[in-house]
Design an enzyme around this catalytic site. Structure first.
Site, PDB file in Angstrom:
ATOM      1  N   SER A   1      61.408  47.076 -59.442  1.00  0.00           N
ATOM      2  CA  SER A   1      59.948  47.236 -59.486  1.00  0.00           C
ATOM      3  C   SER A   1      59.354  47.134 -58.085  1.00  0.00           C
ATOM      4  O   SER A   1      58.514  47.954 -57.699  1.00  0.00           O
ATOM      5  CB  SER A   1      59.316  46.174 -60.388  1.00  0.00           C
TER       6      SER A   1
ATOM      7  N   ASN B   1      65.401  55.701 -68.100  1.00  0.00           N
ATOM      8  CA  ASN B   1      65.912  54.457 -68.683  1.00  0.00           C
ATOM      9  C   ASN B   1      65.903  54.436 -70.209  1.00  0.00           C
ATOM     10  O   ASN B   1      66.624  53.671 -70.818  1.00  0.00           O
ATOM     11  CB  ASN B   1      65.132  53.252 -68.146  1.00  0.00           C
TER      12      ASN B   1
ATOM     13  N   GLN C   1      68.682  53.405 -62.965  1.00  0.00           N
ATOM     14  CA  GLN C   1      69.627  53.647 -64.068  1.00  0.00           C
ATOM     15  C   GLN C   1      70.854  54.448 -63.618  1.00  0.00           C
ATOM     16  O   GLN C   1      71.796  54.600 -64.395  1.00  0.00           O
ATOM     17  CB  GLN C   1      68.929  54.382 -65.218  1.00  0.00           C
TER      18      GLN C   1
ATOM     19  N   SER D   1      68.321  48.366 -58.654  1.00  0.00           N
ATOM     20  CA  SER D   1      68.140  47.000 -59.140  1.00  0.00           C
ATOM     21  C   SER D   1      69.489  46.406 -59.516  1.00  0.00           C
ATOM     22  O   SER D   1      70.239  47.003 -60.299  1.00  0.00           O
ATOM     23  CB  SER D   1      67.222  47.018 -60.358  1.00  0.00           C
ATOM     24  N   GLY D   2      69.790  45.237 -58.952  1.00  0.00           N
ATOM     25  CA  GLY D   2      71.106  44.621 -59.154  1.00  0.00           C
ATOM     26  C   GLY D   2      71.459  44.357 -60.608  1.00  0.00           C
ATOM     27  O   GLY D   2      72.588  44.573 -61.038  1.00  0.00           O
ATOM     28  N   HIS D   3      70.467  43.897 -61.399  1.00  0.00           N
ATOM     29  CA  HIS D   3      70.819  43.447 -62.761  1.00  0.00           C
ATOM     30  C   HIS D   3      71.121  44.591 -63.724  1.00  0.00           C
ATOM     31  O   HIS D   3      71.499  44.352 -64.865  1.00  0.00           O
ATOM     32  CB  HIS D   3      69.752  42.489 -63.313  1.00  0.00           C
TER      33      HIS D   3
ATOM     34  N   THR E   1      62.301  34.443 -47.310  1.00  0.00           N
ATOM     35  CA  THR E   1      63.692  34.065 -47.075  1.00  0.00           C
ATOM     36  C   THR E   1      64.606  34.878 -47.989  1.00  0.00           C
ATOM     37  O   THR E   1      64.346  35.002 -49.185  1.00  0.00           O
ATOM     38  CB  THR E   1      63.883  32.555 -47.322  1.00  0.00           C
TER      39      THR E   1
ATOM     40  N   CYS F   1      59.849  46.724 -71.478  1.00  0.00           N
ATOM     41  CA  CYS F   1      58.480  46.452 -71.047  1.00  0.00           C
ATOM     42  C   CYS F   1      57.463  46.838 -72.106  1.00  0.00           C
ATOM     43  O   CYS F   1      56.358  46.331 -72.119  1.00  0.00           O
ATOM     44  CB  CYS F   1      58.166  47.238 -69.783  1.00  0.00           C
TER      45      CYS F   1
HETATM   46  C1  LIG Z   1      64.860  48.199 -64.980  1.00  0.00           C
HETATM   47  C2  LIG Z   1      64.197  49.328 -64.296  1.00  0.00           C
HETATM   48  C3  LIG Z   1      63.259  49.112 -63.260  1.00  0.00           C
HETATM   49  C4  LIG Z   1      62.804  47.737 -62.870  1.00  0.00           C
HETATM   50  O1  LIG Z   1      63.771  47.010 -62.183  1.00  0.00           O
HETATM   51  P1  LIG Z   1      63.589  45.402 -62.061  1.00  0.00           P
HETATM   52  O2  LIG Z   1      64.684  45.002 -61.142  1.00  0.00           O
HETATM   53  O3  LIG Z   1      63.767  44.864 -63.448  1.00  0.00           O
HETATM   54  O4  LIG Z   1      62.244  45.173 -61.498  1.00  0.00           O
HETATM   55  C5  LIG Z   1      62.709  50.205 -62.638  1.00  0.00           C
HETATM   56  N1  LIG Z   1      63.057  51.454 -62.992  1.00  0.00           N
HETATM   57  C6  LIG Z   1      63.945  51.712 -63.968  1.00  0.00           C
HETATM   58  C7  LIG Z   1      64.293  53.111 -64.282  1.00  0.00           C
HETATM   59  C8  LIG Z   1      64.543  50.651 -64.655  1.00  0.00           C
HETATM   60  O5  LIG Z   1      65.407  50.917 -65.631  1.00  0.00           O
END
Ligand SMILES: *Cc1c(COP(=O)(O)O)cnc(C)c1O
Length: 395
Positions: free
Chosen positions: A71, A151, A179, A199-201, A237, A324
């Site tokens: 994000s 996504n 994605q 995004s790492g997760h 940091t 979301c």
């Molecule tokens: C999950 C997602 C995000 C947001 O990433 P976060 O690390 O959760 O803020 C943005 N764009 C897409 C396409 C996503 O799937």
């Protein structure tokens, strides 16, 4: 049986990522901005992670900025291009109707500040057309931002072609590749990408760490002001352990991309084949341009939310769209952008498979979903009317 089939929402942290980050949570906890040798271990770890990430997407290390996630990277890319455009009198932004809210809401805010935004159609198949991008481009276009892979429905966009078009017109091109990263090859040079978010997760690193790639000559404006971290472009940091984990997870995902994709595609295709046997069901998004793991379908006459709750009671974690929007009663903006009627879009199910899933889990889903859909239809007044011919079937 417990089945986690919501990998597009988030993923578990891999052993490689956890092992890589652990020392920076325990012994090597120094602040990279400190000068003593102890803290320099953390500085070096961040530098190495930057180098690793850069290599994996064919960028330069100085073009990699670590953020708090996808994000933030989306926000910074879009605001930066808009403000740089504004200085040259360029106040027009191009994107699509089915972007993540991190993109859409950033654009919304800019619109309130006087920017004009064109949101392109994604057609029934969920794929943006190059001609549409070309037709939307104006003299005063400051940015084109189009996601790499969606996504909710998993469709992949013609990124290289859009990038080449933007490059030829001198317009900055950003892509939300959250994605795609770790699942599909990314080469920012070959694909003509000026800015890219990750995004790492979403690829087995922890939550709260992401990457903004910005090509060397792209002007960046700060979203977070403060210290001089990230070459002055992102204060705060460094999330050292998270950054190290992100690099390790991305490396592992990229190194295993082909076998992982083959495994996921086999599971995904079995889901598509079996679940589309349910009468009055529909697959959403082109199967030709698709990420390996995402399945999105609609079942007429039911509510997606009820389906999710029932699946939960069978141990299956799924989604009706993006995390979301769950909790809100509006159908997914992504499904509406495909031209689906509201009634149909309400009955959606997203299953997102990861490399840690297996065929036994897929079989559990295949056994459960038709049963649950039937159960919900039996209770549904809408389904009753459809069956009696009092209203027409839409799918
Ligand atoms: C999950 C997602 C995000 C947001 O990433 P976060 O690390 O959760 O803020 C943005 N764009 C897409 C396409 C996503 O799937």
């Amino acid at each position: 049986m417990f089945v986690y089939a919501d990998n597009a929402a988030t993923t578990s942290v891999s052993k490689a990522a956890l092992d890589a980050m652990m020392p920076y949570l325990t012994e090597l906890y120094g602040n990279p901005s400190s000068l003593y040798a102890f803290a320099q271990k953390a500085t070096e770890a961040v530098a190495n992670a930057r180098k690793t990430v850069a290599e994996l997407i064919n960028a330069e290390p100085r073009e990699i900025y670590f953020t708090s996630g996808g994000s933030e990277a989306d926000n910074q890319a879009i605001v930066s291009a808009a403000l740089a455009g504004k200085r040259k009198g360029k106040m027009h932004l191009i994107s699509t109707k089915f972007e993540h809210h991190a993109v859409l809401h950033s654009l919304n805010r800019l619109q309130k500040d006087g920017f004009e935004v064109t949101l392109l159609d994604v057609h029934e198949d969920g794929v943006v057309r190059l001609e549409d991008v070309e037709a939307a481009i104006r003299e005063d276009t400051a940015l084109v931002t189009i996601m790499f892979a969606n996504n909710e429905i998993g469709t992949v966009q013609p990124i290289t072609e859009i990038g080449a078009l933007c490059r030829s017109k001198g317009i900055p091109f950003h892509t939300d590749a959250v994605q795609a990263a770790g699942h599909m090859p990314i080469d920012v040079k070959a694909m003509n990408i000026d800015m890219l978010s990750m995004s790492g997760h979403k690829f087995h690193a922890p939550k709260g760490v992401g990457v903004l790639y910005a090509k060397r000559n792209m002007p960046l404006f700060n979203i977070i002001e403060g210290g001089a971290q990230e070459r002055g472009k992102r204060a705060g940091t460094e999330n050292v352990a998270g950054i190290v984990a992100l690099a390790a997870a991305l490396k592992e995902s990229c190194e295993n991309m082909e076998p992982n994709a083959a495994k996921m595609i086999a599971m995904r295709d079995k889901l598509f084949a079996e679940l589309s046997k349910i009468p009055h069901s529909k697959i959403n998004g082109s199967l030709e341009h698709h990420v390996p793991g995402t399945v999105n379908m609609c079942f007429e006459g039911i509510e997606g939310e009820s389906l999710l709750l029932m699946l939960d009671s069978y141990g299956i974690c799924a989604s009706s769209g993006s995390a979301c929007t769950s909790g809100s009663l509006d159908p997914s903006h992504v499904l509406l952008s495909l031209g689906l009627p509201h009634e149909v879009a309400h009955g959606s199910l997203r299953l997102s498979i990861g490399e840690y899933n297996n065929m036994d889990e897929i079989d559990h889903i295949i056994e459960t979903v038709p049963k649950v859909v039937q159960y919900l239809r039996n209770m549904s007044p809408v389904w009753d009317e459809l069956e009696k011919g009092e209203r027409p079937h839409l799918i």
